[in-house]
Design a protein around this motif. Structure first.
Motif, PDB file in Angstrom:
ATOM      1  N   PRO A 184       0.803  -1.230   0.000  1.00 42.62           N
ATOM      2  CA  PRO A 184       0.000   0.000   0.000  1.00 42.62           C
ATOM      3  C   PRO A 184       0.831   1.272   0.000  1.00 42.62           C
ATOM      4  CG  PRO A 184      -0.083  -1.084   2.143  1.00 42.62           C
ATOM      5  CD  PRO A 184       0.570  -2.041   1.190  1.00 42.62           C
ATOM      6  N   PHE A 185       2.046   1.195   0.494  1.00 43.86           N
ATOM      7  CA  PHE A 185       2.995   2.304   0.372  1.00 43.86           C
ATOM      8  C   PHE A 185       4.409   1.736   0.399  1.00 43.86           C
ATOM      9  CE2 PHE A 185       0.965   2.230   4.557  1.00 43.86           C
ATOM     10  CZ  PHE A 185       2.021   1.956   5.415  1.00 43.86           C
ATOM     11  N   ASP A 186       5.383   2.612   0.320  1.00 43.28           N
ATOM     12  CA  ASP A 186       6.780   2.202   0.128  1.00 43.28           C
ATOM     13  C   ASP A 186       7.208   1.092   1.084  1.00 43.28           C
ATOM     14  OD1 ASP A 186       9.879   2.721   0.811  1.00 43.28           O
ATOM     15  OD2 ASP A 186       9.465   3.358  -1.245  1.00 43.28           O
ATOM     16  N   ARG A 187       7.842   0.069   0.559  1.00 46.31           N
ATOM     17  CA  ARG A 187       8.274  -1.080   1.356  1.00 46.31           C
ATOM     18  C   ARG A 187       9.232  -0.665   2.474  1.00 46.31           C
ATOM     19  NH1 ARG A 187       7.011  -5.424  -2.019  1.00 46.31           N
ATOM     20  NH2 ARG A 187       8.223  -6.901  -0.773  1.00 46.31           N
ATOM     21  N   HIS A 188      10.142   0.224   2.146  1.00 43.12           N
ATOM     22  CA  HIS A 188      11.104   0.696   3.142  1.00 43.12           C
ATOM     23  C   HIS A 188      10.383   1.394   4.295  1.00 43.12           C
ATOM     24  CE1 HIS A 188      14.826   2.221   4.835  1.00 43.12           C
ATOM     25  NE2 HIS A 188      14.362   3.458   4.761  1.00 43.12           N
ATOM     26  N   ASP A 189       9.356   2.162   3.974  1.00 40.57           N
ATOM     27  CA  ASP A 189       8.597   2.865   5.014  1.00 40.57           C
ATOM     28  C   ASP A 189       7.851   1.878   5.915  1.00 40.57           C
ATOM     29  OD1 ASP A 189       9.418   5.385   4.198  1.00 40.57           O
ATOM     30  OD2 ASP A 189       7.743   5.637   2.816  1.00 40.57           O
ATOM     31  N   ILE A 190       7.311   0.824   5.331  1.00 40.62           N
ATOM     32  CA  ILE A 190       6.629  -0.203   6.124  1.00 40.62           C
ATOM     33  C   ILE A 190       7.613  -0.849   7.088  1.00 40.62           C
ATOM     34  CG2 ILE A 190       5.465  -2.444   6.048  1.00 40.62           C
ATOM     35  CD1 ILE A 190       4.265  -1.599   3.349  1.00 40.62           C
ATOM     36  N   HIS A 191       8.786  -1.189   6.586  1.00 42.97           N
ATOM     37  CA  HIS A 191       9.820  -1.816   7.406  1.00 42.97           C
ATOM     38  C   HIS A 191      10.241  -0.884   8.545  1.00 42.97           C
ATOM     39  CE1 HIS A 191      13.680  -3.482   8.637  1.00 42.97           C
ATOM     40  NE2 HIS A 191      13.402  -4.592   7.963  1.00 42.97           N
ATOM     41  N   GLU A 246       8.596   9.700  18.244  1.00 48.63           N
ATOM     42  CA  GLU A 246       8.848  10.783  17.291  1.00 48.63           C
ATOM     43  C   GLU A 246       9.307  10.215  15.946  1.00 48.63           C
ATOM     44  OE1 GLU A 246      11.100  15.081  17.094  1.00 48.63           O
ATOM     45  OE2 GLU A 246      12.114  13.423  18.090  1.00 48.63           O
ATOM     46  N   ASP A 247      10.121   9.165  15.975  1.00 48.86           N
ATOM     47  CA  ASP A 247      10.524   8.511  14.723  1.00 48.86           C
ATOM     48  C   ASP A 247       9.296   8.048  13.946  1.00 48.86           C
ATOM     49  OD1 ASP A 247      13.184   8.872  15.413  1.00 48.86           O
ATOM     50  OD2 ASP A 247      13.469   6.810  16.108  1.00 48.86           O
ATOM     51  N   ILE A 248       8.346   7.476  14.658  1.00 44.08           N
ATOM     52  CA  ILE A 248       7.104   7.003  14.021  1.00 44.08           C
ATOM     53  C   ILE A 248       6.381   8.173  13.371  1.00 44.08           C
ATOM     54  CG2 ILE A 248       4.813   6.030  14.477  1.00 44.08           C
ATOM     55  CD1 ILE A 248       6.226   4.387  16.749  1.00 44.08           C
ATOM     56  N   ALA A 249       6.293   9.291  14.086  1.00 39.38           N
ATOM     57  CA  ALA A 249       5.623  10.477  13.534  1.00 39.38           C
ATOM     58  C   ALA A 249       6.313  10.923  12.247  1.00 39.38           C
ATOM     59  CB  ALA A 249       5.637  11.606  14.565  1.00 39.38           C
ATOM     60  N   ASN A 250       7.643  10.917  12.236  1.00 39.31           N
ATOM     61  CA  ASN A 250       8.381  11.341  11.046  1.00 39.31           C
ATOM     62  C   ASN A 250       8.157  10.390   9.869  1.00 39.31           C
ATOM     63  OD1 ASN A 250       9.494  13.579  12.339  1.00 39.31           O
ATOM     64  ND2 ASN A 250      11.270  12.433  13.069  1.00 39.31           N
ATOM     65  N   ILE A 251       8.096   9.092  10.156  1.00 39.50           N
ATOM     66  CA  ILE A 251       7.869   8.099   9.096  1.00 39.50           C
ATOM     67  C   ILE A 251       6.474   8.282   8.506  1.00 39.50           C
ATOM     68  CG2 ILE A 251       7.606   5.634   8.607  1.00 39.50           C
ATOM     69  CD1 ILE A 251       9.686   5.197  10.937  1.00 39.50           C
ATOM     70  N   ILE A 252       5.491   8.465   9.374  1.00 38.17           N
ATOM     71  CA  ILE A 252       4.113   8.627   8.897  1.00 38.17           C
ATOM     72  C   ILE A 252       3.972   9.930   8.112  1.00 38.17           C
ATOM     73  CG2 ILE A 252       1.725   9.022   9.647  1.00 38.17           C
ATOM     74  CD1 ILE A 252       2.230   6.946  11.851  1.00 38.17           C
ATOM     75  N   GLU A 253       4.650  10.973   8.559  1.00 44.32           N
ATOM     76  CA  GLU A 253       4.632  12.229   7.812  1.00 44.32           C
ATOM     77  C   GLU A 253       5.229  12.025   6.419  1.00 44.32           C
ATOM     78  OE1 GLU A 253       6.053  16.905   8.240  1.00 44.32           O
ATOM     79  OE2 GLU A 253       6.791  15.402   9.660  1.00 44.32           O
ATOM     80  N   SER A 254       6.320  11.281   6.335  1.00 44.39           N
ATOM     81  CA  SER A 254       6.951  11.003   5.044  1.00 44.39           C
ATOM     82  C   SER A 254       6.021  10.193   4.136  1.00 44.39           C
ATOM     83  CB  SER A 254       8.253  10.226   5.278  1.00 44.39           C
ATOM     84  OG  SER A 254       8.838   9.830   4.056  1.00 44.39           O
ATOM     85  N   ILE A 255       5.343   9.213   4.709  1.00 48.36           N
ATOM     86  CA  ILE A 255       4.398   8.404   3.930  1.00 48.36           C
ATOM     87  C   ILE A 255       3.298   9.289   3.362  1.00 48.36           C
ATOM     88  CG2 ILE A 255       2.596   6.630   4.092  1.00 48.36           C
ATOM     89  CD1 ILE A 255       4.424   5.247   6.209  1.00 48.36           C
ATOM     90  N   ALA A 256       2.752  10.165   4.196  1.00 51.25           N
ATOM     91  CA  ALA A 256       1.654  11.038   3.760  1.00 51.25           C
ATOM     92  C   ALA A 256       2.103  11.960   2.635  1.00 51.25           C
ATOM     93  CB  ALA A 256       1.133  11.842   4.943  1.00 51.25           C
ATOM     94  N   LEU A 257       3.310  12.485   2.744  1.00 54.75           N
ATOM     95  CA  LEU A 257       3.815  13.379   1.702  1.00 54.75           C
ATOM     96  C   LEU A 257       4.020  12.640   0.384  1.00 54.75           C
ATOM     97  CD1 LEU A 257       6.397  15.452   3.784  1.00 54.75           C
ATOM     98  CD2 LEU A 257       4.204  16.242   2.871  1.00 54.75           C
ATOM     99  N   LYS A 258       4.500  11.399   0.456  1.00 54.00           N
ATOM    100  CA  LYS A 258       4.692  10.598  -0.752  1.00 54.00           C
ATOM    101  C   LYS A 258       3.377  10.228  -1.406  1.00 54.00           C
ATOM    102  CE  LYS A 258       9.013   8.473   0.840  1.00 54.00           C
ATOM    103  NZ  LYS A 258       9.628   7.196   1.323  1.00 54.00           N
ATOM    104  N   GLN A 259       2.338  10.020  -0.573  1.00 55.26           N
ATOM    105  CA  GLN A 259       1.040   9.617  -1.105  1.00 55.26           C
ATOM    106  C   GLN A 259       0.195  10.774  -1.606  1.00 55.26           C
ATOM    107  OE1 GLN A 259       1.984   6.255  -1.205  1.00 55.26           O
ATOM    108  NE2 GLN A 259      -0.193   5.880  -0.841  1.00 55.26           N
ATOM    109  N   ALA A 260       0.614  11.984  -1.250  1.00 49.89           N
ATOM    110  CA  ALA A 260      -0.178  13.172  -1.599  1.00 49.89           C
ATOM    111  C   ALA A 260      -0.222  13.381  -3.107  1.00 49.89           C
ATOM    112  CB  ALA A 260       0.401  14.392  -0.913  1.00 49.89           C
TER     113      ALA A 260
END
Length: 205
Positions: free
Chosen positions: A72-79, A191-205
């Motif tokens: 559903p989104f980048d494999r690296h981000d899921i990991h 905070e790391d989780i917040a940054n990862i989720i923010e990155s996912i949202a930006l990529k999906q936008a």
């Protein structure tokens, strides 16, 4: 309209939500331990069980990742996301172990405050992870996590300053610093989780 031949694997959302809920449950258990140290050993055993359950979920996520062609989104981000949630549980287990090993009877106020903030942060993590399916409300959730992490930083600094006030024996300073640092580590991983989720949202936008 573009049609996907292979549907995106929805199992990731359920697994990540399960992992986040486990971390939130661990934070609640840790706060209960800090508030009532007479139940420390039972609480530590419960957190250990939650950490093992979290490990199982992380392994399931990674196995699913290795056998899924379209994610559903980048494999690296899921990991990264799965690993960061697991790290929160690891830090919680470390704090619970130290509470038992050091025989803590009366925690310093800053440790209680950290535990309270961690409960709020992990609940915000769970909300943010749930928002990944449609990205609804994730911006507010990751902002809440970052705000809480800053609050946790402030409490940590206040705790360390208190330890160096001269009112504590050197060995007590060391054991309290260990506890405050591990609690701070759990907040940092949030905070790391917040940054990862923010990155996912930006990529999906």
């Amino acid at each position: 309209m573009v049609f996907q031949v292979i549907p995106r694997e929805r199992a990731f959302f359920d697994l990540l939500e399960r992992a986040a809920d486990t971390a939130a449950a661990g934070a609640v258990e840790l706060l209960a331990m800090v508030q009532d140290t007479s139940r420390a050993e039972r609480g530590a055993a419960r957190i250990q069980d939650l950490e093992h359950a979290g490990d199982d979920t992380t392994h399931e996520i990674l196995e699913t990742l290795n056998t899924t062609f379209v994610t559903p989104f980048d494999r690296h981000d899921i990991h990264q996301l799965a690993s960061a949630i697991d790290d929160v549980l690891d830090a919680q287990e470390a704090v619970s172990d130290l509470l038992v090993l050091h025989g803590i009877e009366e925690p310093i106020p800053q440790l209680r405050q950290q535990a309270e903030v961690l409960v709020r942060a992990t609940r915000a993590v769970a909300r943010a992870v749930r928002g990944l399916q449609d990205l609804g409300g994730v911006e507010r959730s990751w902002a809440d996590i970052k705000r809480l992490e800053r609050e946790g930083d402030r409490i940590y600094r206040m705790g360390v300053a208190e330890l160096y006030s001269g009112d504590y024996r050197p060995m007590d300073v060391l054991r309290w610093k260990d506890l405050l640092r591990e609690m701070e580590t759990a907040m940092d991983r949030c905070e790391d989780i917040a940054n990862i989720i923010e990155s996912i949202a930006l990529k999906q936008a």
